[in-house]
Design an enzyme around this catalytic site. Structure first.
Site, PDB file in Angstrom:
ATOM      1  N   HIS A  97      -3.656  55.353 -68.877  1.00 34.80           N
ATOM      2  CA  HIS A  97      -4.874  54.669 -69.498  1.00 34.80           C
ATOM      3  C   HIS A  97      -6.131  55.634 -70.027  1.00 34.80           C
ATOM      4  O   HIS A  97      -6.873  55.944 -69.682  1.00 34.80           O
ATOM      5  CB  HIS A  97      -5.590  53.855 -68.353  1.00 34.80           C
ATOM      6  N   ARG A 100      -5.371  45.573 -71.590  1.00 31.19           N
ATOM      7  CA  ARG A 100      -5.427  45.718 -70.213  1.00 31.19           C
ATOM      8  C   ARG A 100      -3.989  45.187 -69.685  1.00 31.19           C
ATOM      9  O   ARG A 100      -3.402  44.156 -70.252  1.00 31.19           O
ATOM     10  CB  ARG A 100      -6.413  44.608 -69.687  1.00 31.19           C
ATOM     11  N   GLU A 132      -2.961  49.845 -61.853  1.00 31.70           N
ATOM     12  CA  GLU A 132      -3.451  51.262 -62.193  1.00 31.70           C
ATOM     13  C   GLU A 132      -4.256  51.852 -60.856  1.00 31.70           C
ATOM     14  O   GLU A 132      -5.075  51.150 -60.218  1.00 31.70           O
ATOM     15  CB  GLU A 132      -4.540  51.205 -63.294  1.00 31.70           C
TER      16      GLU A 132
HETATM   17  C1  8YV Z   1     -12.714  53.095 -69.649  1.00 27.52           C
HETATM   18  C2  8YV Z   1     -11.635  51.542 -70.838  1.00 27.52           C
HETATM   19  O1  8YV Z   1     -12.517  54.328 -69.312  1.00 27.52           O
HETATM   20  O2  8YV Z   1     -13.759  51.269 -71.913  1.00 27.52           O
HETATM   21  C3  8YV Z   1     -12.815  50.664 -71.511  1.00 27.52           C
HETATM   22  O3  8YV Z   1     -12.825  49.509 -71.408  1.00 27.52           O
HETATM   23  O4  8YV Z   1     -10.706  50.853 -70.962  1.00 27.52           O
HETATM   24  C4  8YV Z   1     -11.627  52.643 -70.841  1.00 27.52           C
HETATM   25  O5  8YV Z   1     -11.949  53.252 -71.838  1.00 27.52           O
HETATM   26  C5  8YV Z   1     -11.788  52.529 -68.198  1.00 27.52           C
HETATM   27  O6  8YV Z   1     -11.861  51.168 -68.311  1.00 27.52           O
HETATM   28  C6  8YV Z   1     -12.525  53.003 -67.252  1.00 27.52           C
HETATM   29  O7  8YV Z   1     -13.244  51.860 -66.553  1.00 27.52           O
END
Ligand code: 8YV
Length: 328
Positions: free
Chosen positions: A285, A237, A266
């Site tokens: 992302h 993150r 983001e």
């Molecule tokens: C998500 C991600 O698609 O799964 C996760 O935690 O980071 C990604 O795969 C994204 O967070 C959408 O909420």
């Protein structure tokens, strides 16, 4: 009478069909914000919520008095108020496992792309600058045989480490809350202190959940500890990193390069220098963003919400305590 579900984003027709056979579904494919009045109205009647990337606040939950379960189409759940959900006996489900290998592939793409300057050199050729054999100023650095420092050795971190150790003969150092003896035996990985990892790794790869403890885990002090030849990779993150400190470290040559799939804000604001820096590979992302994996994630969310609203234990449950309270 069918229970009611509000769904937003990332569901295919097949998933919507499955949900509609079992529930009354209000679908908001292009939901831009949780303030959308039609979304709020539907939420007021909903028993279940399915979707991805929406900040869920206690205030939003106040307007959802019948909500029993949320199925997030993500493994990370940092944008959900978990304690508040548990207090309200609302189950929170996520999608671990099905995205592990794909996200690790993204991490390794960033390792390869930054080390071998893939984007920079692809741009070089696009500009028509390839007039003669490239000189040493454009050489990359090896990946095989180097030291990979994994900050976090959960499912995804372990999958990145496996690629490094078994595919590229890398030495793996790691930090994690608890030791991982099976992975140490499998990969020859060694657990060490955070500072030792920063000082020794050629590649520092972040794969930790965002929590109060990991927020700005990386700042000026941590980048200063890293080797000037080190490459920083973030597939976790953005808020794990103080982005201003990262930009400074990249500009001053305190570290060599960075491969980033996640950012403090983001979508990345248009005025961010990061995607324009020659020593940065920035991705929007895309950790889990393949057809196969996004489909599997949506299916897991559909299965989770179906089980939860039928009073059965979902496959991937974040707040065990809410399940126990609902049983009790
Ligand atoms: C998500 C991600 O698609 O799964 C996760 O935690 O980071 C990604 O795969 C994204 O967070 C959408 O909420």
């Amino acid at each position: 009478m069918k229970k009611r579900i509000v769904a937003f984003r990332r569901l295919t027709d097949r998933h919507l069909e499955q949900l509609s056979e079992r529930f009354h579904v209000d679908y908001f494919p292009d939901l831009e914000s949780a303030d959308d009045p039609a979304f709020r109205e539907a939420l007021g009647e909903a028993h279940g919520l399915v979707g991805a990337s929406l900040g869920i606040t206690p205030e939003l939950l106040d307007g959802a008095p019948h909500l029993e379960a949320i199925a997030s189409i993500s493994v990370g759940y940092d944008n959900y108020p978990v304690d508040e959900l548990t207090r309200r006996d609302i189950l929170l489900c996520n999608t671990p496992d099905v995205l592990t290998e794909t996200t690790a592939d993204t991490g390794f793409s960033l390792i390869m792309a930054t080390a071998r300057r893939v984007v920079e050199l692809a741009d070089f050729i696009k500009r028509g600058d390839w007039q003669e054999s490239i000189g040493a100023s454009l050489y990359g650095t090896d990946v095989h045989g180097k030291t990979l420092g994994m900050v976090g050795l959960g499912r995804i971190g372990a999958a990145v480490a496996r690629r490094g150790a078994l595919g590229f003969g890398m030495n793996v150092l790691y930090t994690h809350a608890s030791p991982k003896p099976a992975l140490e035996a499998e990969l020859g990985a060694r657990r060490c202190e955070f500072d030792e990892l920063l000082e020794s790794a050629d590649f520092v790869c972040v794969s930790v959940p965002l929590t109060a403890e990991t927020t700005h885990l990386f700042g000026a002090e941590q980048f200063a500890r890293m080797r000037s030849s080190a490459i920083f990779i973030n597939i976790a993150r953005g808020k794990v990193v103080d982005e201003a400190a990262l930009i400074a470290a990249l500009e001053t040559g305190e570290i060599r390069a960075a491969g980033l799939d996640v950012f403090e804000r983001e979508p990345l604001p248009g005025d961010s220098p990061l995607p324009h820096m020659a020593n940065v590979v920035a991705l929007p992302h895309i950790g889990s963003a393949t057809h196969e994996t996004r489909t599997a994630m949506a299916q897991r969310a559909v299965d989770n919400i179906t089980l939860a609203l039928n009073g059965e234990r979902p496959i991937s449950l974040v707040n065990e305590a809410a399940w126990e309270r609902r049983q009790g």
